[in-house]
Design an enzyme around this catalytic site. Structure first.
Site, PDB file in Angstrom:
ATOM      1  CB  SER A 135      -0.891  -0.030   1.245  1.00 23.63           C
ATOM      2  OG  SER A 135      -1.597   1.181   1.386  1.00 23.63           O
ATOM      3  CE  LYS A 161      -4.685   0.160   0.505  1.00 22.08           C
ATOM      4  NZ  LYS A 161      -5.338  -0.643   1.561  1.00 22.08           N
ATOM      5  CE  LYS A 163      -3.929   3.925   2.193  1.00 23.18           C
ATOM      6  NZ  LYS A 163      -5.157   3.451   2.871  1.00 23.18           N
ATOM      7  CG  ASP A 188      -7.728   2.489   0.747  1.00 24.40           C
ATOM      8  OD1 ASP A 188      -8.886   2.956   0.857  1.00 24.40           O
ATOM      9  OD2 ASP A 188      -7.104   1.977   1.702  1.00 24.40           O
ATOM     10  CD  GLU A 213      -8.835  -0.702   0.986  1.00 22.39           C
ATOM     11  OE1 GLU A 213      -7.895  -0.984   0.203  1.00 22.39           O
ATOM     12  OE2 GLU A 213      -8.727  -0.750   2.215  1.00 22.39           O
ATOM     13  CG  ASP A 238     -10.430  -0.545   5.348  1.00 24.78           C
ATOM     14  OD1 ASP A 238     -10.722  -0.893   6.498  1.00 24.78           O
ATOM     15  OD2 ASP A 238      -9.320  -0.041   5.082  1.00 24.78           O
ATOM     16  CE  LYS A 262      -7.144  -1.899   7.056  1.00 18.78           C
ATOM     17  NZ  LYS A 262      -7.214  -0.425   7.086  1.00 18.78           N
ATOM     18  N   GLY A 290      -4.078  -3.898   6.331  1.00 17.79           N
ATOM     19  CA  GLY A 290      -3.024  -3.612   7.298  1.00 17.79           C
ATOM     20  C   GLY A 290      -3.256  -2.281   7.975  1.00 17.79           C
TER      21      GLY A 290
HETATM   22  O1  OSB Z   1      -7.052   2.103   4.702  1.00 20.65           O
HETATM   23  O2  OSB Z   1      -6.011   0.311   4.476  1.00 20.65           O
HETATM   24  C1  OSB Z   1      -6.079   1.428   4.963  1.00 20.65           C
HETATM   25  C2  OSB Z   1      -2.888   2.228   6.903  1.00 20.65           C
HETATM   26  C3  OSB Z   1      -3.406   2.878   7.999  1.00 20.65           C
HETATM   27  C4  OSB Z   1      -4.765   3.068   8.077  1.00 20.65           C
HETATM   28  C5  OSB Z   1      -5.609   2.617   7.063  1.00 20.65           C
HETATM   29  C6  OSB Z   1      -5.084   1.961   5.960  1.00 20.65           C
HETATM   30  C7  OSB Z   1      -3.700   1.794   5.875  1.00 20.65           C
HETATM   31  C8  OSB Z   1      -3.041   1.182   4.731  1.00 20.65           C
HETATM   32  C9  OSB Z   1      -1.654   0.600   4.952  1.00 20.65           C
HETATM   33  O3  OSB Z   1      -3.488   1.155   3.603  1.00 20.65           O
HETATM   34  C10 OSB Z   1      -1.662  -0.869   5.043  1.00 20.65           C
HETATM   35  C11 OSB Z   1      -0.343  -1.405   5.536  1.00 20.65           C
HETATM   36  O4  OSB Z   1       0.617  -1.390   4.768  1.00 20.65           O
HETATM   37  O5  OSB Z   1      -0.277  -1.834   6.706  1.00 20.65           O
HETATM   38 MG    MG Z   2      -8.264   0.935   3.422  1.00 18.10          MG
END
Ligand code: OSB
Ligand code: MG
Length: 369
Positions: A135, A161, A163, A188, A213, A238, A262, A290
């Site tokens: 991510s 992925k 953001k 995401d 996402e 999510d 999660k 994550g």
């Molecule tokens: O939305 O998935 C998410 C990290 C912190 C809070 C929300 C998210 C995330 C990530 C990182 O996308 C996922 C990771 O690499 O642990």
């Molecule tokens: Mg997410």
């Protein structure tokens, strides 16, 4: 299993590089470790909560408080049949899912150690290796983003992925598609859009993304259903999914075609497995999300991902993607073709290193009956 002691540690660990999402920028990762003791054995888990209530409503302070004053007293000195009984025991407490997941997780690890098996085995997992994605936070500019993607692709990550947020979306995805072709790619939004942004989301729909996402509100499944009806790209939820009941309703409404599980967001491994089972029955693929976990939370993510319906690469990347040095031995590593080998040793399968934990520790508290 009688819980003789619970210890909590508040850690603050600097991330290798800051992680930016539509809701904020994380430089240091603050979280809580939970240890559960019984008959000379210790189980470990992580509460991957954030310092501020930007992802969900919990913070390090709320989780510490709810664990100390409510959840830990419920298990101390108590004979516990198995970790599956904990959701029932914790039922009087409403929400605070991340806090409860940490205590449940430590007792799951303890249970696996007592049985002499790995956490993955205790959960009923079967995979020997898991597929790994990465991510990528919002980057300063497009060239930096492309360089970051290129680096992770070269390392072997099996899915990228990115953001996104309004103003940092179509251009970023288009640039990645142009530079790297048909790689497995998803975006995401962390709830950065509303139905009024339909034109932008329809533009994103042209890029053959594996999924988008959580485009809409963190507490919504109605507008997501409206949106899914207008998009060919699968929506993955999510933030909106906190339980198997939420998952059932979202699937019935057509709010998503994929679910990000999660462990912390849904209140623990037992509920996470229930969502996995429900999705498997309904033909909905899942993957493990994550929360920028340390090695301890990461080990739990690896264990749950060994269940068969985790068919898409998850966000459980190698330790080196987050940390100069992780707090476990060995660290989590990825093969050149993008897999993590699931440890077969006792419990979570990695050894927490006390000296490293102490280095990042802000405070600790120990509770006995
Ligand atoms: O939305 O998935 C998410 C990290 C912190 C809070 C929300 C998210 C995330 C990530 C990182 O996308 C996922 C990771 O690499 O642990
Ligand atoms: Mg997410």
């Amino acid at each position: 299993m009688k819980i003789e002691q619970v210890t909590m540690r508040h850690l603050k660990m600097p991330l290798k590089s800051p992680f930016e999402t539509s809701f904020g920028r994380e430089v240091d990762r603050e979280f809580i470790l939970v240890e559960a003791y019984s008959q000379g054995l210790v189980g470990y888990a992580e509460v991957p909560v954030m310092a501020a209530p930007l992802y969900n409503e919990e913070t390090v302070e709320t989780a510490w408080h709810v664990l100390k004053d409510f959840l830990i007293p419920m298990v101390l000195g108590r004979e516990i049949d198995g970790p599956e009984t904990l959701p029932h025991l914790f039922r009087p407490i409403r929400r605070h899912n991340m806090a409860r997941s940490g205590l449940e997780g430590a007792i799951w690890d303890l249970y696996a150690r007592e049985k002499g098996i790995s956490l993955a085995q205790a959960l009923g997992g079967t995979k020997e290796r898991i597929a790994v994605g990465v991510s990528i936070g919002i980057q300063e500019n497009i060239p930096t983003l492309l360089k970051t993607v290129e680096g992770y692709l070269r390392e072997g990550y099996r899915r990228i992925k990115v953001k996104i947020k309004p103003g940092r979306d179509v251009e970023a995805v288009a640039a990645i598609r142009q530079a790297f072709g048909s790689i497995p790619l998803m975006a995401d939004a962390n709830s950065a859009y509303t139905l009024e942004d339909l034109p932008i989301l329809q533009e994103l729909d042209q890029f053959d993304l594996m999924m988008i996402e959580q485009p809409l509100a963190h507490d919504d499944i109605i507008d997501h259903a409206r949106l899914q009806a207008r998009l060919k790209t699968p929506i993955c939820l999510d933030e909106s999914i906190h339980s198997a009941a939420d998952a059932r309703k979202a699937i019935e409404l057509g709010s998503c075609r994929i679910i990000n599980i999660k462990i912390a967001r849904v209140g623990g491994l037992t509920e996470a497995r229930m969502i996995h089972d429900l999705c498997q029955e309904k033909g909905v693929p899942v993957w493990c999300g994550g929360m920028l976990e340390s090695g301890i939370g990461r080990a739990h993510n690896i264990a749950i991902t060994t269940l068969p319906n985790f068919t898409l690469p998850g966000d459980t990347s190698a330790s080196s993607r987050y940390w100069d040095q992780d707090i476990i031995e060995p660290e989590v590593t990825m093969t050149a073709d993008g897999y993590i080998e699931v440890p077969k040793t006792l419990g979570l399968g990695y050894r927490p290193v006390p000296e490293r934990i102490k280095r990042f520790q802000v405070r600790e508290a120990t509770f006995r009956p």
